[in-house]
Design an enzyme around this catalytic site. Structure first.
Site, PDB file in Angstrom:
ATOM      1  CE1 TYR A  54      -3.088  -2.996   0.363  1.00 47.13           C
ATOM      2  CE2 TYR A  54      -3.717  -2.234   2.530  1.00 47.13           C
ATOM      3  CZ  TYR A  54      -3.856  -3.123   1.489  1.00 47.13           C
ATOM      4  OH  TYR A  54      -4.782  -4.130   1.596  1.00 47.13           O
ATOM      5  CE  LYS A  79      -3.799  -7.063   4.323  1.00 42.23           C
ATOM      6  NZ  LYS A  79      -3.915  -5.601   4.171  1.00 42.23           N
ATOM      7  CG  HIS A 112      -1.255  -8.588   0.159  1.00 45.75           C
ATOM      8  ND1 HIS A 112      -0.831  -7.296   0.357  1.00 45.75           N
ATOM      9  CD2 HIS A 112      -2.570  -8.476  -0.123  1.00 45.75           C
ATOM     10  CE1 HIS A 112      -1.847  -6.457   0.189  1.00 45.75           C
ATOM     11  NE2 HIS A 112      -2.921  -7.152  -0.103  1.00 45.75           N
TER      12      HIS A 112
END
Ligand SMILES: NC(=O)c1ccc[n+]([C@@H]2O[C@H](COP(=O)([O-])OP(=O)(O)OC[C@H]3O[C@@H](n4cnc5c(N)ncnc54)[C@H](OP(=O)(O)O)[C@@H]3O)[C@@H](O)[C@H]2O)c1
Length: 272
Positions: A54, A79, A112
């Site tokens: 992210y 993750k 993930h």
């Protein structure tokens, strides 16, 4: 301030408590992440979901570290990138995440996805086993209080169970009204995993669903509140994301119960 749902917890298979509603941070840019997460913490959220991919862990960590809230009162998930399918890579990426976050442990560390995003559906059984070995060691070191997986289906979960010394405690999957992954959810829950619902508002699309307007109105609720409550009443842990403070606030006002009839109706919807 905080409505009770933010302090209610589920208990993972290893006894770790996890707040029942998490705050999602996907697509919140680094520059905005500190403000969004600070808002969420002020509103009473105590569970924050991020990921190395992210690219906002630094902002997320700054909000946590500057909040004045004791570290042990905030549940932090990050993750391992889906592309990392080696033991050494997993160890390396975990260090990067901790450094980005400015934390010395996370509460939950997840693989993930079972395949790199560009190779969705491919077989990475061996790579996942290697990554899982690193995850187990990270868990045993105490620097992740729990470990798990995300986007794993039944065959991929079975692969991890084979030879695991620590079973995953969580599977985080896409789950919302109209998309419920019943077989994966049941298999995971039967095996003692908590299932987390990502994109509980279908990344915003649910809010345009006219079919849900009447059901939500019946409870004096918004479609967002209905969608989040739906996940909770199915025993899942929703992770709504909201950059607007009013959205983040209203998503915690869940003081109503969806009737069995309406739950059956919502569970029967299928967006495909
Ligand atoms: N493991 C994975 O592979 C994976 C994949 C996807 C997502 N996730 C996790 O799940 C989290 C949530 O999923 P998501 O980001 O796809 O989105 P989501 O929570 O399903 O929906 C977010 C969207 O809904 C809007 N919204 C939220 N509350 C609202 C409200 N009360 N009224 C009106 N609009 C509202 C948000 O707007 P504003 O932002 O403008 O407020 C945003 O556009 C992610 O952030 C991430 O942490 C994980």
């Amino acid at each position: 301030m905080a409505s009770s749902i933010l302090t209610e917890t589920y208990t993972l298979a290893n006894g770790v408590k996890i707040p029942k509603v998490g705050f999602g941070t996907w697509q919140i840019p680094q520059a905005q992440a500190e403000e969004s997460v600070t808002n969420a913490l002020e509103l009473g959220y105590r569970h924050i979901d991020t990921a190395l991919v992210y690219r906002n862990e630094r902002g997320v960590g700054a909000a946590i570290n500057n909040s004045g809230i004791p570290r042990d009162q905030i549940f932090v998930t990050t993750k391992l990138p889906a592309e990392t399918k080696t033991y050494a890579g997993a160890k390396r990426d975990f260090e990067t995440s901790l450094q980005n976050l400015g934390l010395d442990y996370v509460d939950l560390y997840l693989i993930h996805a079972p395949w790199p995003w560009a190779k969705r559906g491919g077989n990475y059984d061996e790579g996942n086993k290697e990554a899982w070995k690193a995850m187990e060691e990270i868990y045993q070191s105490g620097r992740a209080k729990a470990i798990g997986i995300s986007n794993f289906g039944v065959p991929e979960m079975k692969n991890i169970f084979e030879g695991a010394t620590v079973k995953p405690m969580v599977d985080q999957i896409r789950y919302h009204v109209g998309y419920t992954e019943d077989a994966i959810t049941k298999f995971a829950q039967d095996n003692g995993l908590l299932v987390e619902a990502y994109s509980p508002l279908a990344t915003g699309r649910l809010l345009q669903d006219k079919d849900l307007t009447d059901i939500a109105a019946h409870y004096n609720a918004s479609i967002a509140q209905l969608g989040i409550k739906f996940c909770l009443q199915n025993g899942l842990l929703p992770l709504p994301k909201a950059t607007h403070r009013e959205h983040a606030k209203s998503n915690t006002q869940l003081d109503f119960t969806i009737s069995d009839t309406d739950m059956a109706k919502l569970n029967s919807l299928n967006e495909e």
